[in-house]
Motif scaffolding. Structure first.
Motif, PDB file in Angstrom:
ATOM      1  N   VAL A  15      73.955  19.849  18.100  1.00 19.53           N
ATOM      2  CA  VAL A  15      73.498  18.455  18.111  1.00 19.53           C
ATOM      3  C   VAL A  15      72.031  18.366  17.697  1.00 19.53           C
ATOM      4  O   VAL A  15      71.653  17.514  16.891  1.00 19.53           O
ATOM      5  CB  VAL A  15      73.732  17.823  19.502  1.00 19.53           C
ATOM      6  CG1 VAL A  15      73.007  16.498  19.637  1.00 19.53           C
ATOM      7  CG2 VAL A  15      75.216  17.665  19.759  1.00 19.53           C
ATOM      8  N   ASN A  16      71.196  19.230  18.247  1.00 12.93           N
ATOM      9  CA  ASN A  16      69.778  19.191  17.887  1.00 12.93           C
ATOM     10  C   ASN A  16      69.555  19.519  16.412  1.00 12.93           C
ATOM     11  O   ASN A  16      68.682  18.930  15.775  1.00 12.93           O
ATOM     12  CB  ASN A  16      68.968  20.115  18.796  1.00 12.93           C
ATOM     13  CG  ASN A  16      68.743  19.500  20.168  1.00 12.93           C
ATOM     14  OD1 ASN A  16      68.594  18.294  20.306  1.00 12.93           O
ATOM     15  ND2 ASN A  16      68.734  20.327  21.189  1.00 12.93           N
ATOM     16  N   LYS A  24      69.569   8.835  13.652  1.00 14.99           N
ATOM     17  CA  LYS A  24      70.137   8.654  14.988  1.00 14.99           C
ATOM     18  C   LYS A  24      71.429   9.456  15.087  1.00 14.99           C
ATOM     19  O   LYS A  24      72.241   9.450  14.168  1.00 14.99           O
ATOM     20  CB  LYS A  24      70.446   7.176  15.215  1.00 14.99           C
ATOM     21  CG  LYS A  24      70.928   6.859  16.577  1.00 14.99           C
ATOM     22  CD  LYS A  24      69.936   5.939  17.235  1.00 14.99           C
ATOM     23  CE  LYS A  24      70.413   5.606  18.604  1.00 14.99           C
ATOM     24  NZ  LYS A  24      69.380   5.678  19.562  1.00 14.99           N
ATOM     25  N   VAL A  25      71.621  10.145  16.194  1.00  7.82           N
ATOM     26  CA  VAL A  25      72.839  10.905  16.447  1.00  7.82           C
ATOM     27  C   VAL A  25      73.418  10.425  17.777  1.00  7.82           C
ATOM     28  O   VAL A  25      72.720  10.393  18.789  1.00  7.82           O
ATOM     29  CB  VAL A  25      72.566  12.426  16.506  1.00  7.82           C
ATOM     30  CG1 VAL A  25      73.817  13.194  16.907  1.00  7.82           C
ATOM     31  CG2 VAL A  25      72.033  12.931  15.178  1.00  7.82           C
ATOM     32  N   THR A  26      74.681  10.042  17.747  1.00  6.60           N
ATOM     33  CA  THR A  26      75.376   9.613  18.955  1.00  6.60           C
ATOM     34  C   THR A  26      76.479  10.622  19.238  1.00  6.60           C
ATOM     35  O   THR A  26      77.273  10.928  18.363  1.00  6.60           O
ATOM     36  CB  THR A  26      75.982   8.209  18.763  1.00  6.60           C
ATOM     37  OG1 THR A  26      74.940   7.305  18.399  1.00  6.60           O
ATOM     38  CG2 THR A  26      76.653   7.725  20.037  1.00  6.60           C
ATOM     39  N   SER A  39      64.875  13.316  20.728  1.00  6.86           N
ATOM     40  CA  SER A  39      64.698  11.921  21.138  1.00  6.86           C
ATOM     41  C   SER A  39      65.594  10.946  20.377  1.00  6.86           C
ATOM     42  O   SER A  39      65.827   9.829  20.852  1.00  6.86           O
ATOM     43  CB  SER A  39      63.234  11.513  20.963  1.00  6.86           C
ATOM     44  OG  SER A  39      62.842  11.641  19.612  1.00  6.86           O
ATOM     45  N   ASN A  40      66.116  11.348  19.230  1.00 11.25           N
ATOM     46  CA  ASN A  40      66.989  10.464  18.457  1.00 11.25           C
ATOM     47  C   ASN A  40      68.473  10.693  18.757  1.00 11.25           C
ATOM     48  O   ASN A  40      69.335  10.276  18.004  1.00 11.25           O
ATOM     49  CB  ASN A  40      66.722  10.601  16.959  1.00 11.25           C
ATOM     50  CG  ASN A  40      67.012  11.991  16.433  1.00 11.25           C
ATOM     51  OD1 ASN A  40      66.955  12.975  17.165  1.00 11.25           O
ATOM     52  ND2 ASN A  40      67.326  12.070  15.159  1.00 11.25           N
ATOM     53  N   VAL A  41      68.762  11.331  19.885  1.00 13.03           N
ATOM     54  CA  VAL A  41      70.149  11.626  20.289  1.00 13.03           C
ATOM     55  C   VAL A  41      70.524  10.800  21.509  1.00 13.03           C
ATOM     56  O   VAL A  41      69.784  10.756  22.495  1.00 13.03           O
ATOM     57  CB  VAL A  41      70.328  13.132  20.600  1.00 13.03           C
ATOM     58  CG1 VAL A  41      71.723  13.421  21.128  1.00 13.03           C
ATOM     59  CG2 VAL A  41      70.031  13.979  19.381  1.00 13.03           C
ATOM     60  N   GLU A  42      71.679  10.134  21.432  1.00 18.96           N
ATOM     61  CA  GLU A  42      72.268   9.428  22.562  1.00 18.96           C
ATOM     62  C   GLU A  42      73.559  10.144  22.930  1.00 18.96           C
ATOM     63  O   GLU A  42      74.346  10.473  22.038  1.00 18.96           O
ATOM     64  CB  GLU A  42      72.636   7.995  22.199  1.00 18.96           C
ATOM     65  CG  GLU A  42      71.505   7.039  22.076  1.00 18.96           C
ATOM     66  CD  GLU A  42      72.019   5.630  21.813  1.00 18.96           C
ATOM     67  OE1 GLU A  42      71.379   4.697  22.296  1.00 18.96           O
ATOM     68  OE2 GLU A  42      73.048   5.473  21.128  1.00 18.96           O
ATOM     69  N   ILE A  43      73.791  10.355  24.215  1.00 23.03           N
ATOM     70  CA  ILE A  43      74.997  11.055  24.655  1.00 23.03           C
ATOM     71  C   ILE A  43      75.816  10.146  25.570  1.00 23.03           C
ATOM     72  O   ILE A  43      75.291   9.551  26.503  1.00 23.03           O
ATOM     73  CB  ILE A  43      74.662  12.356  25.401  1.00 23.03           C
ATOM     74  CG1 ILE A  43      73.817  13.268  24.521  1.00 23.03           C
ATOM     75  CG2 ILE A  43      75.938  13.065  25.847  1.00 23.03           C
ATOM     76  CD1 ILE A  43      73.334  14.518  25.225  1.00 23.03           C
ATOM     77  N   TYR A  44      77.114  10.072  25.275  1.00 19.90           N
ATOM     78  CA  TYR A  44      78.075   9.340  26.104  1.00 19.90           C
ATOM     79  C   TYR A  44      79.142  10.342  26.541  1.00 19.90           C
ATOM     80  O   TYR A  44      79.583  11.167  25.750  1.00 19.90           O
ATOM     81  CB  TYR A  44      78.731   8.207  25.316  1.00 19.90           C
ATOM     82  CG  TYR A  44      77.750   7.149  24.882  1.00 19.90           C
ATOM     83  CD1 TYR A  44      77.538   6.020  25.657  1.00 19.90           C
ATOM     84  CD2 TYR A  44      77.030   7.285  23.701  1.00 19.90           C
ATOM     85  CE1 TYR A  44      76.631   5.046  25.270  1.00 19.90           C
ATOM     86  CE2 TYR A  44      76.112   6.320  23.304  1.00 19.90           C
ATOM     87  CZ  TYR A  44      75.917   5.212  24.090  1.00 19.90           C
ATOM     88  OH  TYR A  44      75.017   4.255  23.704  1.00 19.90           O
TER      89      TYR A  44
END
Length: 88
Positions: A15-16, A24-26, A39-44
């Motif tokens: 992911v990194n 942006k990476v989700t 900082s541009n990664v969102e995790i669900y």
């Protein structure tokens, strides 16, 4: 995604590394533990439960559909999740 997982800890590095190439990476993951991401990664997390395939599948699909509708992705990448990839 969990730094302490003997099986899945490498996902954080994947992911990194992806985050270096995208604004942006989700991430949608079955389980979320402790992890340091850019900082541009969102995790669900769908909080996949062993032995609860129908419930877990519905939770995953629900979160995925909400993300698709609200985020308007330009690219979707599935990594090492054949069950989850088949659902989405």
């Amino acid at each position: 995604m969990d730094e302490f997982s003997p099986v899945y800890s490498h996902q954080i590095g994947v992911v990194n590394n992806l985050s270096n190439h995208f604004d942006k990476v989700t991430v949608l993951t079955g389980k979320l533990g402790i992890c340091q991401v850019a900082s541009n990664v969102e995790i669900y997390s769908s909080n996949w439960k062993a032995g609860k395939r129908v419930y877990s599948s519905l939770a995953l699909i629900t979160i995925f559909l909400k993300l698709i509708i609200t985020k308007r992705f330009s690219f979707i990448f599935s990594h090492m999740t054949s069950t989850q990839a088949a659902l989405i």
